[in-house]
Design a protein around this motif. Structure first.
Motif, short mmCIF file in Angstrom:
data_model
loop_
_atom_site.label_atom_id
_atom_site.label_comp_id
_atom_site.label_asym_id
_atom_site.label_seq_id
_atom_site.Cartn_x
_atom_site.Cartn_y
_atom_site.Cartn_z
N ASN A 47 0.75 -1.26 0.00
CA ASN A 47 0.00 0.00 0.00
C ASN A 47 0.78 1.30 0.00
OD1 ASN A 47 -2.25 -1.41 -0.11
ND2 ASN A 47 -3.11 -0.76 1.82
N ASN A 48 1.09 1.77 1.19
CA ASN A 48 1.65 3.12 1.31
C ASN A 48 3.10 3.19 0.88
OD1 ASN A 48 -0.83 3.39 2.48
ND2 ASN A 48 -0.02 3.10 4.55
N ASP A 71 2.39 -0.06 8.19
CA ASP A 71 1.39 0.82 7.54
C ASP A 71 0.03 0.15 7.49
OD1 ASP A 71 2.09 0.23 3.98
OD2 ASP A 71 1.58 -1.11 5.61
#
Ligand code: ST9
Ligand code: ZN
Ligand code: ZN
Length: 339
Positions: free
Chosen positions: A288-289, A339
Motif C-alpha cells: 500500500n503506502n 502501515d
C-alpha cells in the motif's frame, strides 16, 4: 545447521515454493553453474529487427508524447500504462505465476484483458518462464539468468534461442493449474488475434476516433511508446533489480531492493524480499503506502470479495530471516513502522 523457516503454506503450493530461498541449500543447484559463454548463442533475427524498430519508433513516440500529441492522447497512454502494467504485476506475476492470492472470474477476466494490452506473450507462457526464473534462479535454466550480464537479463534473452538446460529442466515444471483456467486457455488460443487488437489497434484507433488525434501520433505514442516503456520497466526488474540495491533479507542472492524500479513498476522492485518470500502477494514487506500500487489494487478487489486468500509472511519469520541472512540494511528501510 538446517532451518525450517518456510511456512506451512509452502507445502500446499508445491512448485511455487520450490525455489523458496528460505532454504537456500535446496534452492541452489548441486552442479556448479555452467559458464554461459561456452554455449553458442543462436540469434533470432526476427526479434532483433522488431525490437530495433520498436525502440527507434518509441524514441520518436516519446518526442511526440512531449511536443506534439494532444493531452488526451498522453493521458490515454498513461492509463494504458497502468492497465497493462497491472495485467503483468497483479495478473501474470502475483496471481498466475505465484498463486499468491485467488481471484474470482470477473477479476481474472479484467486481468487477462489488461494482460493482453501488455503483449508480453500469453499469461500461461509468462508464468511458465517466471516459475523457471524462481526455481532455477541465476543458472542456465533461468530464462533471464542475471549471471550472463545486464544486457542478457534485460533484453538479450528475448533475442536468442533458449538455453538447452532450460528446455530440459522445463519439462519437469507443473503448470497444470494454469491450463485448468478456461480464461487463460482462451487467451493463449486466440493470442495472435487478441494481442494485436489490444496492444496496437485499439490504442491507435481510439484517439483518432474520439478526439481527432492524428494516426501517427496515436500509433507512435499510445501504442509503441507506451508499449516500449512498459517492456523496459518490466525488464529492469530482471536486470537492474538483480544487480543494484540492498539485500536486507538474503545477502547470498543477486536480487535486490531497488526503489527506482519499484517506483515505475507499480510496486515490483523490492526484489530481494520477493525472491526470499515469493509467495507474499505484496512482493514487499509492506504494501500500500510504500510505492506499491499493485497491492492497493488487489486490496481494493479484496474489499469487494473478488480477491481472496491472500498469502503473506509473518513479522516473526521476516525478523528471523533478516537476522540470519540479511546484509544488515534492514533498518535503513524504515520497515519497522507498520502501515
Ligand atoms: C516479454 C516478457 O517481454 C517479459 C517477461 C519479464 C519477466 C519479468 C519478471 C519480473 C518480476 C515481475 C515484475 C513485473 C513488473 C511489471 C511492471 C509494469 C509497470 N518452461 O520460447 P520457445 C520449451 S515478451 C518449460 O519458443 P526458443 C517448450 O517445450 C515481449 N518449457 O524457445 C517450448 O515449446 P512450447 C514480446 C519451456 O525457440 C519450447 O521450449 N514477446 C520453457 O528457444 C520452445 O520455446 C516476444 O518478443 C519454460 N519456461 O525461442 C517473443 N520455455 O512453447 C519473445 C520454453 O510449444 N520470445 N520451453 O511448449 C521468443 O521469440 C522466443 O521465446 C525466443 C526463444 C526467441 C526468446
Ligand atoms: Zn516472481
Ligand atoms: Zn527475479
Amino acid at each position: 545447521k538446517r532451518h525450517t523457516m518456510a511456512p506451512k503454506e509452502a507445502d500446499v503450493n508445491g512448485v511455487l515454493f520450490e525455489s523458496d530461498a528460505a532454504t537456500p541449500d535446496m534452492a541452489l543447484p548441486t552442479t556448479p553453474v555452467q559458464q554461459a559463454d561456452n554455449y553458442p548463442k543462436k540469434l533470432v533475427w526476427r526479434n532483433i529487427l522488431l525490437f530495433a524498430y520498436l525502440h527507434l519508433a518509441a524514441l520518436y513516440g516519446g518526442y511526440l508524447f512531449l511536443f506534439s500529441a494532444k493531452w488526451q492522447t498522453d493521458i490515454f497512454a498513461y492509463i494504458l500504462y497502468i492497465m497493462s502494467g497491472l495485467g503483468i504485476t497483479a495478473g501474470a506475476h502475483r496471481l498466475w505465476a505465484h498463486k499468491s492470492y485467488k481471484a474470482k472470474w470477473p477479476l481474472r477476466l479484467i486481468l487477462v484483458l489488461f494482460n493482453t494490452l501488455a503483449f508480453q506473450d500469453s499469461a500461461i507462457d509468462w508464468a511458465r518462464d517466471h516459475r523457471m526464473h524462481h526455481k532455477y534462479s541465476e543458472t542456465d535454466a533461468d530464462p533471464h539468468n542475471a549471471t550472463r550480464g545486464f544486457f542478457f537479463s534485460h533484453i538479450g534473452w528475448l533475442l536468442v534461442r533458449k538455453h538447452p538446460e532450460l528446455k530440459k529442466k522445463g519439462k519437469g515444471l507443473d503448470i497444470s493449474d494454469l491450463y485448468a483456467d478456461p480464461i487463460l486457455r482462451f487467451q493463449k488460443k486466440y493470442y495472435l488475434l487478441l494481442m494485436p487488437l489490444g496492444c496496437f489497434i485499439l490504442p491507435t484507433v481510439i484517439p483518432v476516433y474520439f478526439w481527432n488525434e492524428t494516426w501517427s501520433n496515436a500509433f507512435l505514442v499510445a501504442a509503441l511508446f507506451r508499449y516500449a516503456v512498459i517492456l523496459n520497466v518490466t525488464w529492469l526488474v530482471n536486470s537492474a533489480a538483480h544487480k543494484w540495491g540492498d539485500k536486507p533479507y538474503d545477502k547470498s542472492i543477486k536480487p535486490s531492493e531497488n526503489l527506482s524500479v519499484a517506483l515505475f513498476a507499480l510496486g515490483e522492485g523490492f526484489h530481494n524480499y520477493h525472491h526470499t518470500f515469493p509467495w507474499d502477494y505484496k512482493t514487499a514487506e509492506l504494501g500500500n503506502n510504500r510505492l506499491n500500487f499493485t497491492t492497493t489494487f488487489i486490496n481494493f478487489f479484496a474489499k469487494i470479495g473478488w480477491a481472496y486468500d491472500m498469502k503473506t509472511v509473518s513479522e516473526e519469520i521476516i525478523q528471523n530471516r533478516v537476522k540470519r541472512t540479511g546484509d544488515g540494511s534492514h533498518h535503513l528501510w524504515g520497515w519497522g513502522d507498520k502501515d
